[in-house]
Motif scaffolding. Sequence first.
Motif, mmCIF file in Angstrom:
data_model
loop_
_atom_site.group_PDB
_atom_site.id
_atom_site.type_symbol
_atom_site.label_atom_id
_atom_site.label_comp_id
_atom_site.label_asym_id
_atom_site.label_seq_id
_atom_site.Cartn_x
_atom_site.Cartn_y
_atom_site.Cartn_z
ATOM 1 N N THR A 260 0.881 -1.178 0.000
ATOM 2 C CA THR A 260 0.000 0.000 0.000
ATOM 3 C C THR A 260 0.917 1.227 0.000
ATOM 4 O OG1 THR A 260 -0.141 -0.238 2.425
ATOM 5 C CG2 THR A 260 -1.966 -1.100 1.124
ATOM 6 N N ASP A 293 -2.092 -1.680 -3.903
ATOM 7 C CA ASP A 293 -3.417 -1.453 -3.324
ATOM 8 C C ASP A 293 -3.545 0.036 -3.000
ATOM 9 O OD1 ASP A 293 -5.807 -1.499 -1.955
ATOM 10 O OD2 ASP A 293 -5.315 -3.274 -0.773
ATOM 11 N N TYR A 295 -5.994 2.149 -1.927
ATOM 12 C CA TYR A 295 -7.343 2.108 -1.375
ATOM 13 C C TYR A 295 -7.928 3.467 -1.007
ATOM 14 C CZ TYR A 295 -5.046 2.620 3.149
ATOM 15 O OH TYR A 295 -4.302 3.089 4.197
#
Length: 491
Positions: A260, A293, A295
């Motif tokens: 991330t 990721d 997000y």
Amino acid sequence: MPLALLSSPLDARPGAASRQQQLLGRFKRAILGGQLPPGSRLPSTRSLCEQLQVARNTVLAVYEQLVAEGYAQADRQGTRVATLQAAPAIVHATASVPRNGSQRQSRRVSTMKPTRDAGDRSLPLTPGMPALNRFPLNAWLRCQERALKRAGPMALAYGDPLGEPALREAIAQYLRVARGVRCEAAQVVVTEGSQGALSLCVRLFANPGERAWLEDPGYGGVRAAFHAGDMKIRSMPVDHEGVVIDPRAWRWPPRLIHVTPSHQYPTGAVLSLARRLALIARAREHGCWIIEDDYDSEFRHHGHPIPAMQGLVPDAPVLYVGTFSKTLFPGLRIGFLVLPASAGEGAGPALAELLRGGHRLEQLALAEFMAGGQFARHLGRMRRLYRERQQALRTALQAHLPELAVQGGDSGLHLTLQLPPACPDGAVSTAARAAGMNVGAVSSFSEGQAQGGHNGLVIGYGNTAAEQFGPLIRRLAVIVRRSLRAQSVAG
């Protein structure tokens, strides 16, 4: 014939099942339990209806249903119980089956451990929960109405397995401009949230037994996806510059690496440019795929959003995953996966078999929402709101817990509060939830929690009004200090 079938009257009280249902249930239980052995003849419909005081049509309907379901067979001599050799075993085997049914589960199920109790997500301070009461619901409903009018009844049918073309185009255009992602609409696959995208990465690009790396602490959903793919998982530590990969680990390179980079979950660290480029280079060298990721990177509170790793170099070995759960609302359950151009064509036939196009109305409405500018305007409003709420949370933490360090803060919807080792974050999180605050324990996101490597609280500010932080953090401070005193006494 068991006496209960003939002598026990059927229940005629208000609210009871119909007589036909009661009688059918009696016969089924008697046959499966062995009280009516195979080949035994059922009483005539006339005698049974007289005995039970029911209409003959009721008994006829029951016998017809028994024959239709295979419990009985009808011939010229009447109706007989069918041969069901395993019937008694079916009924009585439950006594020998452990209640948890563990012997029926795959090994991968036993390896999936819960990351954190989600608790009541309506409570304040819930990590990752956006400000649902600020979502432009009327604008969304208008987009749905327009989408339904344009598509007509076909909006209720199956759609393109990869997602509605209009939505894929809107996502690709947005990612090119806002996130620096190198992609065309053909590379975008619409999924059931980011979790669906993560699972798809495993199914498309990994085999059982291959290695996977993830961040520690990190997002529990990817661990579940890797376990479901029977992958060998290794956790990589995280510091203030993001994930740290020991050069010696590349002796046994993985197939998938989950990161991330724009806003590490849950510490909030940003993966440095040097580490991004090094990770891309080593992944390309060893034939690995990086799952980026992304997000909640849209909500950067200082300066401009940090571009995605995927766009740093041409045709990077990056599988880019995103979601609308944070930018819009989690119940939408729409995420996406951007495949590298080099992998998209080869994955096409597999995607057509693995996926079924659904949620067409929601996808068409979202495409309308994005194309009409509503998405961009909503993001602008939410960035300002979350910046204000984060500052209010920081002010409250400084006022009531000044001795504790705060991590993160440049992006997203949460801050991480470091706790001293003498204050177990799991106990504090449980006590806070009982007091009406749904904070998370950092250790629950970590495989290193047994060694006490991570200890802190994940505090969300997306769903909490600015004026609430003072009273809430004051209450949280009481819980933290009470835990410290309790540990001191116990020690």
